[in-house]
Design a protein around this motif. Structure first.
Motif, PDB file in Angstrom:
ATOM      1  N   ARG A 143       0.733  -1.159   0.020  1.00 13.93           N
ATOM      2  CA  ARG A 143       0.038   0.111   0.116  1.00 13.93           C
ATOM      3  C   ARG A 143       0.941   1.133   0.082  1.00 13.93           C
ATOM      4  O   ARG A 143       1.928   1.260   0.556  1.00 13.93           O
ATOM      5  CB  ARG A 143      -0.825   0.178   1.129  1.00 13.93           C
ATOM      6  N   GLU A 144       0.495   2.341  -0.673  1.00 19.45           N
ATOM      7  CA  GLU A 144       1.155   3.476  -0.722  1.00 19.45           C
ATOM      8  C   GLU A 144       1.128   4.149   0.845  1.00 19.45           C
ATOM      9  O   GLU A 144       0.412   4.198   1.444  1.00 19.45           O
ATOM     10  CB  GLU A 144       0.512   4.694  -1.482  1.00 19.45           C
ATOM     11  N   PRO A 145       2.331   4.466   1.142  1.00 19.42           N
ATOM     12  CA  PRO A 145       2.576   5.151   2.405  1.00 19.42           C
ATOM     13  C   PRO A 145       2.237   6.429   2.628  1.00 19.42           C
ATOM     14  O   PRO A 145       2.007   7.059   1.879  1.00 19.42           O
ATOM     15  CB  PRO A 145       4.312   5.005   2.655  1.00 19.42           C
ATOM     16  N   CYS A 146       1.531   6.453   4.019  1.00 19.83           N
ATOM     17  CA  CYS A 146       0.965   7.863   4.261  1.00 19.83           C
ATOM     18  C   CYS A 146       2.028   8.686   5.102  1.00 19.83           C
ATOM     19  O   CYS A 146       2.631   8.383   5.690  1.00 19.83           O
ATOM     20  CB  CYS A 146      -0.290   7.733   5.267  1.00 19.83           C
ATOM     21  N   THR A 147       1.906   9.975   4.689  1.00 23.59           N
ATOM     22  CA  THR A 147       3.202  10.731   5.175  1.00 23.59           C
ATOM     23  C   THR A 147       2.442  12.019   6.000  1.00 23.59           C
ATOM     24  O   THR A 147       2.862  12.948   6.097  1.00 23.59           O
ATOM     25  CB  THR A 147       4.103  11.449   4.171  1.00 23.59           C
ATOM     26  N   CYS A 148       1.099  11.795   6.182  1.00 24.32           N
ATOM     27  CA  CYS A 148       0.385  12.920   7.014  1.00 24.32           C
ATOM     28  C   CYS A 148       1.067  13.047   8.473  1.00 24.32           C
ATOM     29  O   CYS A 148       1.937  12.220   8.919  1.00 24.32           O
ATOM     30  CB  CYS A 148      -1.060  12.547   7.121  1.00 24.32           C
ATOM     31  N   TYR A 149       0.625  13.992   9.091  1.00 23.02           N
ATOM     32  CA  TYR A 149       1.179  14.383  10.314  1.00 23.02           C
ATOM     33  C   TYR A 149       0.913  13.344  11.689  1.00 23.02           C
ATOM     34  O   TYR A 149       1.709  12.967  12.209  1.00 23.02           O
ATOM     35  CB  TYR A 149       0.252  15.832  11.062  1.00 23.02           C
ATOM     36  N   GLY A 150      -0.127  12.579  11.375  1.00 21.88           N
ATOM     37  CA  GLY A 150      -0.292  11.513  12.257  1.00 21.88           C
ATOM     38  C   GLY A 150       0.350  10.231  11.929  1.00 21.88           C
ATOM     39  O   GLY A 150       0.597   9.323  12.954  1.00 21.88           O
ATOM     40  N   CYS A 151       0.766  10.037  10.657  1.00 19.84           N
ATOM     41  CA  CYS A 151       1.327   8.848  10.360  1.00 19.84           C
ATOM     42  C   CYS A 151       2.787   8.727  10.530  1.00 19.84           C
ATOM     43  O   CYS A 151       3.341   7.833  10.742  1.00 19.84           O
ATOM     44  CB  CYS A 151       0.771   8.193   9.022  1.00 19.84           C
ATOM     45  N   ARG A 152       3.436   9.977  10.012  1.00 11.22           N
ATOM     46  CA  ARG A 152       4.727  10.038   9.921  1.00 11.22           C
ATOM     47  C   ARG A 152       5.284   9.757  10.921  1.00 11.22           C
ATOM     48  O   ARG A 152       4.969  10.344  12.124  1.00 11.22           O
ATOM     49  CB  ARG A 152       5.383  11.011   9.180  1.00 11.22           C
ATOM     50  N   VAL A 153       6.654   9.365  11.279  1.00 12.99           N
ATOM     51  CA  VAL A 153       7.517   9.151  12.377  1.00 12.99           C
ATOM     52  C   VAL A 153       8.822  10.116  12.098  1.00 12.99           C
ATOM     53  O   VAL A 153       9.586   9.790  11.194  1.00 12.99           O
ATOM     54  CB  VAL A 153       7.814   7.729  12.752  1.00 12.99           C
ATOM     55  N   ARG A 154       9.025  11.200  13.175  1.00 15.36           N
ATOM     56  CA  ARG A 154      10.168  12.002  13.096  1.00 15.36           C
ATOM     57  C   ARG A 154      11.335  10.966  13.273  1.00 15.36           C
ATOM     58  O   ARG A 154      11.453  10.444  14.132  1.00 15.36           O
ATOM     59  CB  ARG A 154       9.963  13.174  13.895  1.00 15.36           C
TER      60      ARG A 154
END
Length: 269
Positions: A143-154
């Motif tokens: 699946r295409e990765p999500c880069t939204c504020y909630g999903c991404r990991v700094r």
């Protein structure tokens, strides 16, 4: 005795051998305890949580802690999403093993022990292959990765390259609260759903919010707006937020009620 495995950073191994596992994790009902998973015939299913937990597990990787609990020990078993039909239920340790082993697809399921695990209950601590299991959620591969504020990991490996290749519409600093409130007012009455959802999405990144200015959206005719309101208010610690969430939890639309279930404010209610 029921056998379970608990995955933890390798740095904790010596302390666990010495004094057991401390109750530091928060369970579905907010109580403190220890997450674990039954030891099944399948090595991959037994250690399915490893890759997901390894995203925050430290530079030395994770180790598997095998623990034996009395068959009558009180635990809860359920899916991590805690959705209806998969919610955590109170069972004995032996029943948790039986239920998990009987599932057609036990990925994403977990067992929670609502207490610490003593040193006498530790069976062994061993190394484990660091490439086992799923990341993000079961079936996420492909699946295409999500880069939204909630999903991404700094700071996650490759995250900067991923965000550069797939920028998200919500990248960048959030607009100021007065700007968002102005957008909500300019959306009209009852308001354009797309504009309202976009503003609520940004308001949901805050710990507190202007509850008195957005509470009227609980009566919006579009259920997607009411669901967006529930998701935005979920993390707020503003007085009155819980009362609004309880009201939305009784909404006539199933998606709105589910949006409230996804917040951790009403976890066990």
């Amino acid at each position: 005795m029921a056998l379970f495995v608990h995955l933890t950073p390798a740095a904790n191994a010596a302390r666990i051998r010495r004094s057991g596992i401390r109750a530091v994790s928060r369970g579905p009902d907010g109580s403190k305890g220890v997450f674990c998973f039954p030891v099944l015939p399948s090595y991959t299913l037994t250690h399915q949580w490893l890759r997901e937990l390894a995203r925050h597990g430290g530079p030395r990787g994770l180790v598997a802690v095998h623990l034996r609990l009395p068959d009558t020990a009180s635990v809860t078993v359920g899916h991590y999403s805690n959705r209806p039909g998969r919610a955590h239920t109170d069972v004995t340790a032996s029943e948790a093993v039986r239920r998990t082993a009987a599932l057609d697809d036990p990925r994403g399921w977990e067992v929670f022990v609502p207490r610490s695990v003593t040193r006498a209950e530790i069976h062994r601590v061993r190394a484990v292959r660091q490439v086992t299991g799923w990341r993000y959620f079961p079936d996420s591969n492909g699946r295409e990765p999500c880069t939204c504020y909630g999903c991404r990991v700094r700071g996650e490996y490759g995250s900067r390259r991923l965000r550069r290749r797939r920028p998200h519409p919500f990248d960048g600093p959030a607009p100021a609260t007065p700007v968002l409130l102005r957008r909500i007012e300019e959306a009209g009455d009852p308001g354009d759903p797309a504009e309202l959802r976009a503003a609520l999405r940004w308001l949901g990144t805050r710990r507190r919010g202007p509850l008195d200015r957005v509470a009227r959206l609980a009566d919006h005719p579009d259920p997607t707006v009411r669901a967006a309101l529930a998701e935005a208010v979920g993390p707020w610690r503003t007085p009155g937020a819980e009362a609004l969430l309880r009201r939305l939890a009784e909404d006539s639309d199933e998606d709105v009620r589910e949006a409230v279930d996804l917040t951790d404010r009403l976890g066990g209610d």
